[in-house]
Design an enzyme around this catalytic site. Sequence first.
Site, PDB file in Angstrom:
ATOM      1  N   HIS A 458       0.826  -1.215   0.000  1.00 29.76           N
ATOM      2  CA  HIS A 458       0.000   0.000   0.000  1.00 29.76           C
ATOM      3  C   HIS A 458       0.854   1.256   0.000  1.00 29.76           C
ATOM      4  O   HIS A 458       0.543   2.240  -0.654  1.00 29.76           O
ATOM      5  CB  HIS A 458      -0.894   0.022   1.246  1.00 29.76           C
ATOM      6  CG  HIS A 458      -2.143  -0.764   1.068  1.00 29.76           C
ATOM      7  ND1 HIS A 458      -2.603  -1.660   1.997  1.00 29.76           N
ATOM      8  CD2 HIS A 458      -3.026  -0.792   0.050  1.00 29.76           C
ATOM      9  CE1 HIS A 458      -3.718  -2.204   1.563  1.00 29.76           C
ATOM     10  NE2 HIS A 458      -3.993  -1.704   0.391  1.00 29.76           N
ATOM     11  N   CYS A 767      -4.955  -3.730 -21.959  1.00 34.15           N
ATOM     12  CA  CYS A 767      -5.285  -3.061 -20.698  1.00 34.15           C
ATOM     13  C   CYS A 767      -4.402  -3.512 -19.540  1.00 34.15           C
ATOM     14  O   CYS A 767      -4.681  -3.172 -18.399  1.00 34.15           O
ATOM     15  CB  CYS A 767      -6.754  -3.260 -20.363  1.00 34.15           C
ATOM     16  SG  CYS A 767      -7.223  -4.986 -20.178  1.00 34.15           S
TER      17      CYS A 767
HETATM   18  C1  PEP Z   1      -4.281  -8.284 -17.093  1.00 34.28           C
HETATM   19  O1  PEP Z   1      -4.222  -9.474 -16.762  1.00 34.28           O
HETATM   20  O2  PEP Z   1      -3.425  -7.699 -17.765  1.00 34.28           O
HETATM   21  C2  PEP Z   1      -5.427  -7.468 -16.672  1.00 34.28           C
HETATM   22  C3  PEP Z   1      -5.620  -6.265 -17.145  1.00 34.28           C
HETATM   23  O3  PEP Z   1      -6.233  -7.987 -15.726  1.00 34.28           O
HETATM   24  P1  PEP Z   1      -5.829  -8.049 -14.185  1.00 34.28           P
HETATM   25  O4  PEP Z   1      -4.529  -7.332 -13.988  1.00 34.28           O
HETATM   26  O5  PEP Z   1      -6.954  -7.413 -13.431  1.00 34.28           O
HETATM   27  O6  PEP Z   1      -5.737  -9.529 -13.950  1.00 34.28           O
END
Ligand code: PEP
Length: 851
Positions: A458, A767
């Site tokens: 954190h 993402c």
């Molecule tokens: C990923 O796996 O890149 C993703 C965006 O999902 P998370 O990080 O939430 O698993």
Amino acid sequence: MRPAVVSLVVVSHSRALAEAAVGLATQMLHGPTRPHVEVAAGLEDGGLGTDAGAVARAVSRADALGGGAGVLVLVDLGSAVLSAEMALELLDPEVAARVRLSPAPLVEGLLAAVVTAAGGADLDTCAREADAGLRAKDEHLRDPRGGVASAPAEASETGATTPPASSLELAVTAEHGLHARPAARLVACAAGRAPRTTLRLRNLTAGRGPVDGLSLSAVATLDAQQGHVLLAEAVGPEAEQLLAELEELALMGFGDLPGPAEPLAEVDVPAPAVSTEPGVAGSGLEAAIGPAVRVESVLETADDHAGSVPEEHQRLADAVAGVRARLGELAEQARRHLGQGEAEVFEAHATLLQDPRITEAAHARIEAGEPAAEAWSAAVRAAAEAFATLADPYQRERGQDVHGVGDRVVRMLLGLEEPESTAHGVLVVDELDPALAISLDASKVQGVLTRNGGTTGHGVLIATARGVPVLTGVGDRADVPDGTVVAFDARSGDLVVDPEPALREAFEEMVSARSRERGRALRHARSPAVTTDGVRVRVKANVSSLAVARLGADLGAEGSGLVRTEAVFAQWRQAPSVDQQVEVYAAMAAVYHPHPVTIRTWDVGGDKPLPFHPVPVEGNPFLGARGLRAFVEDPSLLLDQLQAVCTVAVDHPLAVLFPMITTVQDVRWARELLATAARRAGLSAPPPGLQVGIMVEVPAAALGIAHLAQGLDLVSIGSNDLVQYTLAAERGNPRLAAWSDALDPAVLSLVRSVTDGVPEGVRVGLCGAMAGDPDLAGLLVGLGVQELSASAASVPLVKQRLRTGSTAEFGDLAARALACPDGASVRALVQEAQPTPTVRLSGPRAVGTAR
Ligand code: PEP
Ligand code: MG
């Protein structure tokens, strides 16, 4: 001694404007008391704009000169507000607590505030008076005998009232600026709301205007060229609608922008090692140089003298109460500057102080004759050790929180200073606990080195969010005498002790170049990212709460490419109802309107516990019933979520993403559930506006994308998981960081296989954390990724980097990266391509890297 007097800070795009306003205001003063007024206006190079760093410095000076009575900040327009808000985050939290940002109009507000402050009023009164600064003018103009006619652009149809203007900054992105055709579209848009709603335009960059937004010839005189920023001020009952329409129009280059990025030929990708998204404003600097300041934990060395047993019990109780009160203050600071989610971290820490496992053990030791500090230290160390045995790396790092809180109690018992009070330079700590992270003075602390711990603690998240660079897990490499100059770059993981003068100079220059680049990026945060050959790449924000969604929107995110719903509801003990979810998703959609928001369905399992959907204990949870798989036996929770998604999608642009998809059967099942959920929502089918997509996190999905993505609208590459599954290296495990390299050409090839193999018309986004690394933005686009969803804090810098190259250059970079033998070579290639070259801290004095 001079009495404490509220100070003022004027934040304006134009230095001339600010100084003139101050001159006017101070003419109103006649008595001996004159409040201190600081100006933070214009850019260093004399241009128009505002700079959060300059605002923070002005506020600090104003605070000091005002004797702590408080600082009222008056701002002119648009991004000045953003700069002022960011400045608060750069300030010592104690100073920030004495600062108010005023929504008052600049000139009127300043006049009212200066006069009120000179009269000795407190900060609240000055702020109130500034807010009411328009009153006299307003009343005068409402008075039919007032004798001052409203300007045409402000006249309402009835002429009875002149409501305040709503305003918005619009970026001019079209190659030839606001030439005749785009200008005509703008005027037509304004005409659609006239005469009840009127529009005034200024060119903030060129200092031209205001002009009537209904006059084509007048708009032409603004001389709005590519890169300029216009201020649109609308007055009337449909002002908000008009501004929303103009915003949309501006995003499309007033009709003159080319379409979205086309997938390119050869390219490939790099990536940071283990990484998480803090979810709040970040630094983008990530590099630091300065004298080392060691902040040692006193837990191991607590050496106390025992009083009587009752006295020791009382001393411990008093110290715990004192630390609890301090954590309450820090929670308040966190709530103000970082949001509710971070504040809850401190509230959770306060409960650690009441943890019977710690308190009972400590009091038992006191009963056995130990002094309070020693007894408490031993109990805390035992509790922290229990965390060290946990399998989950994220949970393991919670042990840092126990250490941090425990350390504060010992300091209080021994009468030692709080760790933050010594902070000036590059702090060297065992672990960075949240309390230190929120309370250190970000204007004095250049950076933090932690001996232990990874990037998900954190404290690390909070410090990064506050703009403090942090390099974690450096072990004893930072064990240097206090005052020794250390330099580190968290992007590359390099750390060097006592750099040679030439290296030191070069590195200092890089740190300030990054700072300048970030300033530029923030100034253009709201403008689209358009490559030099005119290709628009959408940059969205990853969202884990409504507060983060707002932050992303403020920082120019064009929608959200990933709402981590399991994070949004992580604190809920019971599953949210369909209606509760509708409320949250609709609120997020409203924040980003007209851009879409992408709701990812519950991604539980692996490292993501969800209190209301426990998953069975498995030997290898990352390869277990994760994501979509966690609902095969009982899909009711998922159906509720999809029902909420369908309901919201009737009125809002929305997309849905299914996580951990591996086979075509997974996709088919997910779509069947969506159809069922639509019926439960009273619809015959999922709403036509709802885009449907899958996450690509599993190599099998990347390789089989041509089949999996049939009939979908989008796919989003989850690079965090794709990296761990491709390289067989558990994410978040610092011991595997060397293998967990998103720049490994194997990972890049899989990204390429998605962009190559996806059926026509299916959009490819990314993402994972890679999307938030500005150095990688060009490479990803070169690999054919069409949109990026990054941590909110990274959005401005990612956009800025995309503006620096052409798709051909990015494609070439990607092709060369795909041909590299390993991640290190890709990283070197990527570094060479950056506009702000990275100074590598290599050479004989370098002490290695943390990744
Ligand atoms: C990923 O796996 O890149 C993703 C965006 O999902 P998370 O990080 O939430 O698993
Ligand atoms: Mg994932």
